[in-house]
Design an enzyme around this catalytic site. Sequence first.
Site, short mmCIF file in Angstrom:
data_model
loop_
_atom_site.label_atom_id
_atom_site.label_comp_id
_atom_site.label_asym_id
_atom_site.label_seq_id
_atom_site.Cartn_x
_atom_site.Cartn_y
_atom_site.Cartn_z
CG ASP A 32 -4.30 4.80 -0.02
OD1 ASP A 32 -5.34 4.22 0.34
OD2 ASP A 32 -3.45 4.26 -0.76
CG ASN A 88 -13.84 -0.16 -1.64
OD1 ASN A 88 -14.79 0.31 -2.27
ND2 ASN A 88 -12.59 0.21 -1.85
N GLY A 94 -13.97 -4.52 -3.79
CA GLY A 94 -12.66 -3.88 -3.86
C GLY A 94 -11.92 -3.77 -2.54
CD GLN A 95 -12.87 -4.81 3.54
OE1 GLN A 95 -13.97 -5.34 3.38
NE2 GLN A 95 -12.39 -4.49 4.73
CB SER A 96 -7.16 -4.83 -0.96
OG SER A 96 -6.82 -3.50 -0.64
CG HIS A 101 -9.94 1.10 4.94
ND1 HIS A 101 -9.92 -0.27 5.10
CD2 HIS A 101 -9.88 1.32 3.60
CE1 HIS A 101 -9.85 -0.85 3.91
NE2 HIS A 101 -9.83 0.09 2.98
CG HIS A 103 -10.73 4.61 0.47
ND1 HIS A 103 -9.47 4.36 -0.03
CD2 HIS A 103 -11.28 3.40 0.71
CE1 HIS A 103 -9.28 3.05 -0.10
NE2 HIS A 103 -10.37 2.44 0.34
P1 AMP Z 1 -9.36 -1.10 0.10
O1 AMP Z 1 -8.95 -1.65 -1.24
O2 AMP Z 1 -10.65 -0.34 0.13
O3 AMP Z 1 -9.30 -2.19 1.17
O4 AMP Z 1 -8.28 -0.01 0.47
C1 AMP Z 1 -7.04 -0.33 1.02
C2 AMP Z 1 -6.18 0.88 0.82
O5 AMP Z 1 -5.09 0.78 1.73
C3 AMP Z 1 -5.57 1.01 -0.57
O6 AMP Z 1 -5.94 2.27 -1.12
C4 AMP Z 1 -4.07 0.91 -0.33
O7 AMP Z 1 -3.34 1.75 -1.18
C5 AMP Z 1 -3.95 1.33 1.12
N1 AMP Z 1 -2.83 0.80 1.86
C6 AMP Z 1 -2.44 -0.50 1.95
N2 AMP Z 1 -1.39 -0.62 2.77
C7 AMP Z 1 -1.11 0.63 3.22
C8 AMP Z 1 -0.14 1.17 4.11
N3 AMP Z 1 0.79 0.40 4.69
N4 AMP Z 1 -0.15 2.50 4.34
C9 AMP Z 1 -1.07 3.29 3.74
N5 AMP Z 1 -2.01 2.84 2.91
C10 AMP Z 1 -2.04 1.53 2.64
#
Ligand code: AMP
Length: 115
Positions: A32, A88, A94-96, A101, A103
């Site tokens: 991450d 998430n 909290g999914q962004s 994926h 974690h």
């Molecule tokens: P979520 O908020 O569950 O969708 O998790 C998305 C995760 O992706 C977050 O922990 C970010 O820090 C991580 N993330 C976003 N862009 C990248 C990237 N280019 N390489 C590695 N991790 C990333």
Amino acid sequence: MRKQDCVFCRIVRGEAPAQIIYQDEQVTAFRDLNPQSPTHVLIVPNRHISGVAEVDQEDAAVLGQLFVVARRVAEQEHVADGFRLVVNNGRPAGQSVFHLHVHLLGGRAMGWPPG
Ligand code: AMP
């Protein structure tokens, strides 16, 4: 979100930078960018699935492989005695990044319930 624009699809294809620590025909694991614990690895299906709310029966094998690889990564990272898997789903949770994926968090004590 078009697959061409999805950052995790681009990482899987080797088109965006990432510290990939494991990859096979079905899944990819990489560190991450913004780690929330000493070990913070994301394990993703290579094929674009936007989230758990979109999974189908036909995804069962790849979803299983996410857990098989989680075990492997936990051992490789020396956190197999205590780690947390988080998925998430949806913005309120909290999914962004809208490519499914898992974690894998380890290397520190964790509280419950999660925030
Ligand atoms: P979520 O908020 O569950 O969708 O998790 C998305 C995760 O992706 C977050 O922990 C970010 O820090 C991580 N993330 C976003 N862009 C990248 C990237 N280019 N390489 C590695 N991790 C990333």
